[in-house]
Design a protein around this motif. Structure first.
Motif, mmCIF file in Angstrom:
data_model
loop_
_atom_site.group_PDB
_atom_site.id
_atom_site.type_symbol
_atom_site.label_atom_id
_atom_site.label_comp_id
_atom_site.label_asym_id
_atom_site.label_seq_id
_atom_site.Cartn_x
_atom_site.Cartn_y
_atom_site.Cartn_z
ATOM 1 N N ALA A 155 41.402 115.587 71.911
ATOM 2 C CA ALA A 155 41.121 116.561 70.847
ATOM 3 C C ALA A 155 41.615 117.948 71.232
ATOM 4 O O ALA A 155 41.988 118.744 70.363
ATOM 5 C CB ALA A 155 39.624 116.591 70.544
ATOM 6 N N ALA A 156 41.635 118.266 72.536
ATOM 7 C CA ALA A 156 42.104 119.579 72.976
ATOM 8 C C ALA A 156 43.569 119.783 72.605
ATOM 9 O O ALA A 156 43.977 120.879 72.230
ATOM 10 C CB ALA A 156 41.907 119.734 74.478
ATOM 11 N N ALA A 161 46.685 125.743 69.743
ATOM 12 C CA ALA A 161 47.375 126.619 68.796
ATOM 13 C C ALA A 161 48.792 126.097 68.537
ATOM 14 O O ALA A 161 49.377 125.390 69.364
ATOM 15 C CB ALA A 161 47.431 128.040 69.358
ATOM 16 N N LYS A 162 49.325 126.473 67.382
ATOM 17 C CA LYS A 162 50.639 125.981 66.975
ATOM 18 C C LYS A 162 51.702 126.321 68.006
ATOM 19 O O LYS A 162 52.517 125.469 68.385
ATOM 20 C CB LYS A 162 51.009 126.575 65.615
ATOM 21 C CG LYS A 162 52.375 126.141 65.091
ATOM 22 C CD LYS A 162 52.665 126.761 63.748
ATOM 23 C CE LYS A 162 54.037 126.362 63.238
ATOM 24 N NZ LYS A 162 54.340 126.995 61.931
ATOM 25 N N ASP A 163 51.717 127.577 68.485
ATOM 26 C CA ASP A 163 52.714 127.987 69.463
ATOM 27 C C ASP A 163 52.548 127.219 70.770
ATOM 28 O O ASP A 163 53.530 126.851 71.421
ATOM 29 C CB ASP A 163 52.627 129.492 69.722
ATOM 30 C CG ASP A 163 53.032 130.303 68.499
ATOM 31 O OD1 ASP A 163 53.715 129.738 67.619
ATOM 32 O OD2 ASP A 163 52.661 131.491 68.420
ATOM 33 N N LEU A 168 54.500 123.150 74.464
ATOM 34 C CA LEU A 168 54.169 121.953 75.230
ATOM 35 C C LEU A 168 55.127 120.812 74.908
ATOM 36 O O LEU A 168 55.637 120.125 75.793
ATOM 37 C CB LEU A 168 52.726 121.542 74.951
ATOM 38 C CG LEU A 168 52.201 120.310 75.685
ATOM 39 C CD1 LEU A 168 52.317 120.516 77.184
ATOM 40 C CD2 LEU A 168 50.764 120.034 75.295
ATOM 41 N N LEU A 169 55.398 120.592 73.621
ATOM 42 C CA LEU A 169 56.298 119.518 73.225
ATOM 43 C C LEU A 169 57.722 119.782 73.713
ATOM 44 O O LEU A 169 58.453 118.851 74.062
ATOM 45 C CB LEU A 169 56.278 119.358 71.700
ATOM 46 C CG LEU A 169 54.977 118.790 71.118
ATOM 47 C CD1 LEU A 169 55.015 118.807 69.599
ATOM 48 C CD2 LEU A 169 54.727 117.374 71.626
ATOM 49 N N GLU A 170 58.123 121.054 73.743
ATOM 50 C CA GLU A 170 59.441 121.378 74.279
ATOM 51 C C GLU A 170 59.532 121.002 75.747
ATOM 52 O O GLU A 170 60.538 120.461 76.204
ATOM 53 C CB GLU A 170 59.729 122.879 74.107
ATOM 54 C CG GLU A 170 60.096 123.275 72.683
ATOM 55 C CD GLU A 170 60.453 124.741 72.594
ATOM 56 O OE1 GLU A 170 60.271 125.456 73.603
ATOM 57 O OE2 GLU A 170 60.903 125.185 71.530
#
Length: 273
Positions: A155-156, A161-163, A168-170
């Motif tokens: 859930a964290a 936050a979007k940014d 993180l995905l990058e």
């Protein structure tokens, strides 16, 4: 970053030595597998071992207290992880002992090491953690939200936050290099824009002469060029005359020296009259 093997000893409910080898056997061939078992079986302990070895922090506790992680009645505990990344293959190891290896002994300073090819390259927690972050491209918090989601931590990631999620995905996919290239391109473009603007400002201060003045200056330059050619020819003639005069003076001095020299002495031949 790819986890190759997990080894641990006397962590929580999993007493003794244990190893999870992801390079051989069914786990190496499986694209996906699950860690299952009843509550208290030690599922989360395997995840604790990973973060202990890499970051000296337990996934579920978030701190490095050996009293929370060392099995009861044990005198030592440890966790080690073999992992591979762009920089090569490494082993991170975390070890906590009690005095004389006794369960009631005082806790000793923990050992945290990072090695490559059997050679220790870092042996202090701060240096190990910093190097792991550089190699993996993930700090402890990002690692928990991506590569390893402990109980209740999924859930964290969703609430991040979007940014933070984008960054993180990058990092996870490696696409952050395109963001870095974009930033570098913008810097270069901004530099060229500044240079162009400065050149334009300098050009504004340049005043062009009228056509008549430019023509007059051109004629004057041509006349000066012709005068220079004449003077150069005269200089050649004068240099030749100077050289001839120097040679004449040299020979005149030679002749004067011979004229002033005394005549050679004559000697009477032996046996003469």
């Amino acid at each position: 970053m790819r986890i190759l093997a997990i080894r641990f000893q006397n962590l929580n409910s999993l007493r003794g030595s244990h190893e999870v080898n992801l390079e051989s056997g069914p786990l190496a061939e499986a694209g996906l597998f699950a860690i299952t078992g009843p509550t208290g079986a030690g599922k989360s302990t395997i995840l604790d071992a990973v973060t202990l070895a890499l970051y000296a922090r337990a996934a579920r506790y978030g701190r490095d207290s050996a009293e929370d992680m060392m099995s009861r009645c044990a005198g030592e505990c440890s966790a080690a992880v073999d992992f591979e990344c762009a920089g090569g293959r490494f082993t991170a190891q975390w070890i906590q002992r009690r005095a004389k290896g006794k369960a009631d002994g005082n806790l000793q300073p923990l050992r945290h090491e990072l090695s490559q090819g059997g050679v220790i390259i870092e042996e202090k927690t701060r240096g190990v953690v910093q190097r792991v972050e550089e190699l993996a491209g993930l700090d402890y918090d990002r690692f928990l939200r991506s590569a390893l989601l402990a109980q209740g931590q999924f859930a964290a990631f969703l609430r991040a936050a979007k940014d933070d999620r984008a960054d993180l995905l990058e990092r996870i996919t490696g696409s952050h290099i395109y963001s870095e290239l974009g930033a570098l391109t913008w810097q270069i473009s901004a530099g060229y824009a500044r240079e162009t603007q400065e050149a334009a400002i300098r050009l504004e201060g340049v005043v062009l002469l009228p056509e008549e003045e430019r023509a007059g200056i051109g004629e004057r330059l041509a006349a000066l060029g012709r005068e220079l050619a004449v003077h150069e020819e005269q200089g050649v003639v004068l240099n030749a005359k100077v050289a001839a005069a120097k040679r004449a003076e040299h020979w005149r001095r030679q002749m004067d020296a011979h004229a002033q020299a005394p005549p050679p002495l004559r000697t009477k031949p032996l046996g003469g009259p």
